[in-house]
Design an enzyme around this catalytic site. Structure first.
Site, PDB file in Angstrom:
ATOM      1  CB  CYS A 158      -0.935   0.021   1.202  1.00 17.52           C
ATOM      2  SG  CYS A 158      -2.325  -1.067   0.951  1.00 17.52           S
TER       3      CYS A 158
HETATM    4  N1  CO8 Z   1     -20.392  -9.311   7.284  1.00 17.16           N
HETATM    5  C1  CO8 Z   1     -20.926  -9.415   8.520  1.00 17.16           C
HETATM    6  N2  CO8 Z   1     -20.196  -9.649   9.639  1.00 17.16           N
HETATM    7  C2  CO8 Z   1     -18.854  -9.775   9.483  1.00 17.16           C
HETATM    8  C3  CO8 Z   1     -18.233  -9.681   8.226  1.00 17.16           C
HETATM    9  C4  CO8 Z   1     -19.040  -9.443   7.090  1.00 17.16           C
HETATM   10  N3  CO8 Z   1     -18.532  -9.316   5.852  1.00 17.16           N
HETATM   11  N4  CO8 Z   1     -16.894  -9.851   8.374  1.00 17.16           N
HETATM   12  C5  CO8 Z   1     -16.691 -10.039   9.702  1.00 17.16           C
HETATM   13  N5  CO8 Z   1     -17.889 -10.003  10.371  1.00 17.16           N
HETATM   14  C6  CO8 Z   1     -18.107 -10.184  11.806  1.00 17.16           C
HETATM   15  C7  CO8 Z   1     -17.035 -11.048  12.427  1.00 17.16           C
HETATM   16  O1  CO8 Z   1     -17.383 -12.414  12.314  1.00 17.16           O
HETATM   17  C8  CO8 Z   1     -17.027 -10.569  13.867  1.00 17.16           C
HETATM   18  O2  CO8 Z   1     -18.095 -11.213  14.563  1.00 17.16           O
HETATM   19  P1  CO8 Z   1     -17.916 -11.644  16.112  1.00 17.16           P
HETATM   20  O3  CO8 Z   1     -17.631 -10.362  16.845  1.00 17.16           O
HETATM   21  O4  CO8 Z   1     -19.219 -12.280  16.417  1.00 17.16           O
HETATM   22  O5  CO8 Z   1     -16.733 -12.553  16.105  1.00 17.16           O
HETATM   23  C9  CO8 Z   1     -17.376  -9.081  13.755  1.00 17.16           C
HETATM   24  O6  CO8 Z   1     -17.999  -8.914  12.469  1.00 17.16           O
HETATM   25  C10 CO8 Z   1     -16.177  -8.175  13.856  1.00 17.16           C
HETATM   26  O7  CO8 Z   1     -15.130  -8.679  12.963  1.00 17.16           O
HETATM   27  P2  CO8 Z   1     -13.720  -8.019  12.880  1.00 17.16           P
HETATM   28  O8  CO8 Z   1     -13.150  -7.862  14.245  1.00 17.16           O
HETATM   29  O9  CO8 Z   1     -12.896  -8.775  11.851  1.00 17.16           O
HETATM   30  O10 CO8 Z   1     -14.098  -6.603  12.248  1.00 17.16           O
HETATM   31  P3  CO8 Z   1     -13.410  -5.201  12.415  1.00 17.16           P
HETATM   32  O11 CO8 Z   1     -14.314  -4.326  13.173  1.00 17.16           O
HETATM   33  O12 CO8 Z   1     -11.992  -5.312  12.850  1.00 17.16           O
HETATM   34  O13 CO8 Z   1     -13.390  -4.679  10.900  1.00 17.16           O
HETATM   35  C11 CO8 Z   1     -11.822  -4.499   9.048  1.00 17.16           C
HETATM   36  C12 CO8 Z   1     -12.701  -5.423   9.898  1.00 17.16           C
HETATM   37  C13 CO8 Z   1     -12.743  -3.555   8.281  1.00 17.16           C
HETATM   38  C14 CO8 Z   1     -11.036  -5.336   8.085  1.00 17.16           C
HETATM   39  C15 CO8 Z   1     -10.890  -3.666   9.948  1.00 17.16           C
HETATM   40  O14 CO8 Z   1     -10.224  -4.494  10.862  1.00 17.16           O
HETATM   41  C16 CO8 Z   1      -9.827  -2.920   9.150  1.00 17.16           C
HETATM   42  O15 CO8 Z   1     -10.101  -2.186   8.225  1.00 17.16           O
HETATM   43  N6  CO8 Z   1      -8.581  -3.058   9.528  1.00 17.16           N
HETATM   44  C17 CO8 Z   1      -7.454  -2.382   8.864  1.00 17.16           C
HETATM   45  C18 CO8 Z   1      -7.218  -3.015   7.563  1.00 17.16           C
HETATM   46  C19 CO8 Z   1      -6.117  -2.417   6.798  1.00 17.16           C
HETATM   47  O16 CO8 Z   1      -5.824  -1.249   6.816  1.00 17.16           O
HETATM   48  N7  CO8 Z   1      -5.465  -3.203   6.029  1.00 17.16           N
HETATM   49  C20 CO8 Z   1      -4.455  -2.710   5.178  1.00 17.16           C
HETATM   50  C21 CO8 Z   1      -4.183  -3.757   4.246  1.00 17.16           C
HETATM   51  S1  CO8 Z   1      -4.034  -3.186   2.660  1.00 17.16           S
HETATM   52  C22 CO8 Z   1      -2.390  -3.183   2.165  1.00 17.16           C
HETATM   53  O17 CO8 Z   1      -1.448  -3.000   2.845  1.00 17.16           O
HETATM   54  C23 CO8 Z   1      -2.183  -3.501   0.736  1.00 17.16           C
HETATM   55  C24 CO8 Z   1      -2.029  -4.922   0.559  1.00 17.16           C
HETATM   56  C25 CO8 Z   1      -1.949  -5.210  -0.874  1.00 17.16           C
HETATM   57  C26 CO8 Z   1      -3.242  -5.070  -1.572  1.00 17.16           C
HETATM   58  C27 CO8 Z   1      -3.920  -6.355  -1.734  1.00 17.16           C
HETATM   59  C28 CO8 Z   1      -5.098  -6.223  -2.664  1.00 17.16           C
HETATM   60  C29 CO8 Z   1      -5.990  -7.438  -2.747  1.00 17.16           C
END
Ligand code: CO8
Length: 379
Positions: A158
């Site tokens: 990224c």
């Molecule tokens: N629908 C409904 N519920 C869901 C879903 C969904 N799609 N997904 C997860 N849930 C549920 C989970 O099961 C969990 O339930 P429970 O609490 O009962 O266990 C609950 O929702 C909460 O799950 P999470 O803790 O996983 O959710 P978060 O609140 O942490 O949100 C995010 C998830 C949005 C992914 C968040 O953690 C985030 O954005 N984090 C930062 C991500 C980031 O910046 N990443 C950077 C990577 S990108 C990069 O560097 C480039 C890489 C190269 C590119 C690759 C391209 C493909």
């Protein structure tokens, strides 16, 4: 302005022709889940196979701030029996898809900067994934736009765009190039795991372009002096993609889950926010500037909550990060996470109102971990 000042004199963008809304995405994902669960019904009932769970639009919008994404090909992604884009293999004498979208963004940036291909003497193609090892996409782009000098590909996930801007600035300062084109073709749809509920909503396709040149050659009406660049990396396994040229030799599963994007999203969120805020603060301090003196932050676009926290740590104005926000504009709602291109889209779209003397910060953060910042002043 010093004698060897370097400016950003133009930016450009390629926006793919198709959008996928959260509603469309979730409908396709849930259809995939239903198909899988029906196929595995006996094993699920016997407790030997886990049932898959539906995704939800409400979760996606609340957890990330993403409302839609652009993609180059939509049908394959939304086909519940496929769940990834359909691209046709191109013959060697046809321009590659990455180079094709890069040329569109490059021409947009060149028009803004008032440059032709002949003015450009270095091309850096910098993005989170490359579609082949060689010849470099950068050299293909160099030929397509009629540029001279040299070109090379580079990848810092990224942070690919900010890291490339520093290479461009250094090349211009050292005299190894006069006018550098940086392009960031991000075909994230080809390495996202669309079948994984935790991340299927995160990414979108785009390409951005930036022209970096000597201030004394720039003729653009909109010039930004680069006051400084600062890069840092710190190893983390929390964002990985194990696809690579060794896979075949290792006899590993080419469709294995580890061959596409995966992450520990919560850990990334918690660890990267303080790193990014401290990085920006230290970079500004080195230039004798306070975070509150910055007119605009064009931040990496991965998650609305991350950007709100970074801005809160820097200037204490959490509530101002949103679509159309003045201090840190959001483009994530429209584009989703576009890997290295996100902060550049924000810069491209949200700087026309700024005045001479205004200072802004472009900052990326992502896999590696990697963080890059570019501090620029409107001339
Ligand atoms: N629908 C409904 N519920 C869901 C879903 C969904 N799609 N997904 C997860 N849930 C549920 C989970 O099961 C969990 O339930 P429970 O609490 O009962 O266990 C609950 O929702 C909460 O799950 P999470 O803790 O996983 O959710 P978060 O609140 O942490 O949100 C995010 C998830 C949005 C992914 C968040 O953690 C985030 O954005 N984090 C930062 C991500 C980031 O910046 N990443 C950077 C990577 S990108 C990069 O560097 C480039 C890489 C190269 C590119 C690759 C391209 C493909």
């Amino acid at each position: 302005m010093s004698n060897n000042a370097v400016v950003i004199s133009g930016t450009g963008i390629y926006v793919p022709p198709h959008t996928i809304t959260n509603e469309e995405l979730v409908a396709a994902f849930n259809a995939y889940v239903d198909l899988q669960n029906a196929e595995n019904a006996a094993a699920i009932a016997a407790g030997t196979h886990p049932a898959l769970t539906h995704s939800s639009v409400e979760f996606i919008e609340k957890a990330s701030g993403i409302k839609q994404r652009y993609v180059i090909e939509k049908g394959g992604v939304l086909d519940p029996t496929r769940m990834y884009p359909r691209f046709q293999e191109r013959p060697d004498d046809e321009i590659s898809l990455m180079a094709e979208i890069a040329v569109v963004a490059a021409k947009d940036a060149m028009a803004q900067a008032g440059k032709t291909g002949a003015d450009i003497d270095a091309v850096l193609c910098s993005s989170a994934n490359m579609q082949r090892a060689y010849p470099a996409m950068a050299i293909e782009i160099q030929q397509a736009i009629g540029a001279g000098g040299y070109g090379f590909d580079m990848n810092v996930a990224c942070s690919s765009a900010t890291f490339a801007i520093e290479q461009a600035v250094n090349a211009v300062k050292s005299g190894s190039a006069k006018c550098v084109l940086v392009v960031n073709p991000e075909i994230t749809s080809a390495h996202l795991e669309w079948k994984d509920r935790d991340c299927h909503f995160i990414f979108g396709d785009v390409c951005t372009a930036v022209i970096v040149e000597r201030a004394d050659t720039a003729t653009s009406k909109d010039q930004w002096e680069v006051l400084g660049t600062k890069l840092v990396t710190q190893f983390s396994n929390n964002i990985r993609n194990n696809f690579g040229f060794m896979n075949r030799m290792e006899d590993s599963d080419p469709n294995g889950r580890d061959k596409t994007f995966r992450q520990e999203g919560r850990k990334v969120f918690k660890e990267v926010v303080p790193m990014a805020a401290a990085h920006i603060e230290a970079h500004l301090a080195a230039l004798g500037k306070e975070p509150t003196a910055v007119r605009r932050y064009w931040l990496h676009q991965a998650n609305l909550g991350m950007n709100q926290l970074v801005i809160k740590k820097l200037v204490g104005a959490e509530s101002t990060v949103q679509a159309g926000s003045d201090v840190a504009p959001l483009i994530l709602d429209e584009f989703a996470n576009t890997a290295s291109a996100g902060s550049i889209i924000a810069f491209h779209r949200h700087r026309a109102d700024m005045q001479p003397g205004d200072v802004g910060v472009i900052c990326s953060f992502g896999a590696g971990y990697s963080i890059g910042s570019v501090i620029a002043k409107k001339l």
